[in-house]
Enzyme design. Structure first.
Site, mmCIF file in Angstrom:
data_model
loop_
_atom_site.group_PDB
_atom_site.id
_atom_site.type_symbol
_atom_site.label_atom_id
_atom_site.label_comp_id
_atom_site.label_asym_id
_atom_site.label_seq_id
_atom_site.Cartn_x
_atom_site.Cartn_y
_atom_site.Cartn_z
ATOM 1 C CD GLU A 204 -1.909 -2.289 0.763
ATOM 2 O OE1 GLU A 204 -1.159 -2.887 1.563
ATOM 3 O OE2 GLU A 204 -2.395 -2.820 -0.241
ATOM 4 C CG ASN A 288 -2.102 -5.180 -3.019
ATOM 5 O OD1 ASN A 288 -1.910 -5.709 -1.932
ATOM 6 N ND2 ASN A 288 -1.814 -3.910 -3.248
ATOM 7 C CG ASP A 330 -6.092 -4.412 -1.730
ATOM 8 O OD1 ASP A 330 -4.951 -4.861 -1.938
ATOM 9 O OD2 ASP A 330 -6.559 -4.262 -0.582
#
Length: 623
Positions: A204, A288, A330
């Protein structure tokens, strides 16, 4: 990344001879032997099959109603407690979220802490942790003639530490991840032979993911394999995907990305590992791609979202199957890998790997070569994909639920939290059933553009999450399920809804029981055949870890961490109100604070609550 060997580490390295093949084999055999004993729980998934299944039946469907607390222990930390403790030779080893304190308790008298090790960490690590300051557990190495047993720990600040299992003294410490670029460590380390395997976190924040093997005795790096980039960084074997060329083979870690986007492309792995000691392959999933906004990274983005089978000695990938090419939601595929041996639908006995993915599909592969055996929806409400083509391995997408710039996609199921997240599930080999703790959460998704800045969040999407179609959206409950799944037939033998979610996963036993915890703070036991609720107990705080069981002095115990937090608990833990905060989790779990509050510790149960303190002298001053 070897540059931060501590002075202790350097002394240790100098004192030890290089690993020998024979000692590695002995370490492996010893761990296998120990994992088969009811008195031990030596790795988070119970054994190398990662099946979280115990042969014990002292606690069973007939008497489980007699379970009562035998003893408890507080870690002193009020954040999400993921994973499960280890039990080795009469000692329980516990971990905590940041500050990642490790405890050793004597099971004869758990009122006395044998040792505790609290590392000094850079508090800045907390600010770059994606989703609370969780940690998923410890690893155990049984020692050899040169070095005594070790406990291996990961820390949020990116370090890996080896602790003397008898004293808690730090033997070596190694920096695996750099928090300055947003890379942290939350994964449980994993011991194979004389190596400790460690992943990475931070997709992230645009972290390029990798898995690393360290010499368990010295901390020296043995190999590292990235998820994106040149083949030499990926450690692809010469015969990579030779039996499934359609999965893709060479140069795709660059060619499926635009420009240098692979350098900040994610693919971290912070979930669970499994290991086949005959094939000598380690199995895990990469997460991801970064950022979440798919417009900023055209291409398949290999090898994010991939199930890898890697040689334990060299790290070379024998196969890689990408489940969600060019992920738009995601659907980080780091979820648990469970190994079994079953007869497939054609009557062939096969060595299988079953993986409930965050994207809402439960995959089963032949773990010797990566062949896709089955791919079924975890729930019939999964809508981003109509099916997975077993010949090509590709998902057949429904464009109505795709994401793109200047478009707000609605009612996508599952949400970014997935229909399965970090929970460690179980497999009952007698019933050939997988027991899965599942989320039931959908979402709206609206992307936006943003620049990459090292150490800052690099997501590019605003999310609203809410219960799936089978839940109660008006009252924000009905966010979870528990299911029993047959990977050969694709059938679900039973399924039940939960108010929130069974986020931490399940444990199965030969006593015809499935145990799990819920985020609102229950531990429950259901009948393995029917799903009937047979017993439950309300814990001091919500559960995001998975149960374990062990035998001590002839008694079977069941243990589970309590401590709400993690991604689903960020709103409660950090007192957030904006429903889009916490990457959409705050809105989904807005009712959670009405059912539980923060805590942190472990609760241990036995029949009638019998245990070490039945002897009133245990723990008394007079002793």
């Amino acid at each position: 990344m070897n540059r931060l060997l501590s002075s202790v580490s350097i002394m240790t390295v100098a004192a030890l001879a290089p690993m020998s093949t024979s000692s590695s084999a002995v370490a492996n055999e010893r761990l296998v032997e120990m994992s088969q004993a009811n008195t031990n729980w030596v790795m988070p998934g119970k054994n190398y099959n990662s099946n979280n299944f115990s042969e014990m039946d002292q606690i069973n469907a007939e008497n489980v109603k007699q379970l009562k607390p035998a003893w408890s222990f507080s870690t002193g930390v009020l954040h999400g407690h993921e994973g499960t403790p280890l039990v080795v030779d009469g000692v329980m080893y516990l971990h905590s979220p940041f500050p990642n304190t490790t405890f050793a308790l004597d099971l004869d008298d758990p009122s006395r802490i044998l040792w505790q090790n609290k590392p000094q960490q850079d508090p800045a690590a907390r600010s770059v942790a994606c989703c609370d300051v969780v940690n998923r557990g410890l690893a155990y190495w049984p020692g050899d003639g040169e070095r005594g047993p070790l406990i291996l720990r990961t820390q949020l600040d990116g370090n890996v530490a080896a602790l003397d299992a008898e004293t808690g003294e730090t033997v070596w410490m190694m920096e695996n991840s750099d928090i300055m670029v947003g890379s942290t460590l939350t994964i449980a380390p994993y011991v194979v032979k004389d190596l400790v395997i460690v992943g990475s976190s931070g997709a992230e924040l645009g972290v390029r993911g990798y898995v690393t093997a360290y010499n368990v005795k010295t901390g020296e790096q043995a190999w590292r394999a990235f998820a994106t980039g040149p083949d030499e960084d990926l450690l692809l074997a010469d015969d990579f995907n030779i039996q499934n060329e359609h999965y893709g083979q060479k140069n795709l870690g660059l060619e499926t990305w635009e420009g240098d986007a692979w350098k900040i492309g994610g693919g971290t792995n912070w979930g669970w590992y499994a290991y086949d000691n005959v094939e000598d392959l380690i199995y895990f999933g990469t997460g991801n791609p970064a950022p979440w906004n798919e417009t900023m990274r055209p291409g398949d983005n290999k090898w994010t979202m991939t199930i890898f089978g890697r040689d334990s000695d060299t790290g070379e990938a024998k196969f890689g199957y990408q489940k969600t090419p060019h992920d738009e939601w995601d659907y980080a595929g780091v979820n648990v890998m469970m190994l079994s041996e079953q007869t497939d639908a054609n009557g062939e006995q096969r060595k299988l790997l079953t993986h409930p993915d965050r994207n809402g599909i439960v995959y089963t592969l032949d773990r010797t070569n990566g062949d896709l055996v089955s791919a079924n929806k975890i729930d019939d409400t999964v809508n981003w994909v109509t099916q997975v083509n077993l010949d090509s391995g590709l998902p057949v997408r429904d464009p109505e639920f795709g994401t793109r710039m200047d478009h707000k996609a609605t009612d996508i199921c599952p949400s970014a939290m997935g229909y399965h997240n970090q929970g460690h599930d179980s497999y009952d080999p007698d019933r050939q059933l997988f027991f899965m703790g599942i989320n039931h959460i959908c979402m709206d998704w609206e992307p936006f553009m943003l620049p990459y800045r090292a150490g800052q969040f690099f997501v590019g999407a605003t999310l609203n999450m809410y219960p799936g179609p089978k839940g109660d959206r008006q009252n924000a409950v009905g966010l979870g399920q528990v299911k029993a799944y047959n990977a050969i037939t694709g059938d679900f033998k039973w399924e039940v809804m939960e108010r929130f979610a069974a986020w931490g996963g399940t444990m199965a036993t030969a006593g015809d029981l499935v145990f799990y915890g819920t985020i609102d703070g229950f531990i429950k036991a259901r009948h393995s055949d029917t799903g009937e609720l047979l017993w439950k107990f309300k814990l001091p705080s919500g559960v995001i870890g998975h149960p374990m069981t062990y035998e001590h002095e002839g008694k079977q115990y069941v243990a589970i961490y309590y401590g709400v937090g993690g991604w689903p608990g960020v709103g409660l833990v950090f007192d957030l109100q904006d429903p889009t905060a916490g990457l959409g989790a705050v809105g989904a779990f807005k009712e959670l604070a009405n059912h539980t509050q923060m805590g942190g510790g472990i609760m241990v149960f036995s029949l009638n609550g019998e245990g070490p303190f039945d002897d009133l002298s245990v723990g008394e001053y007079a002793n």
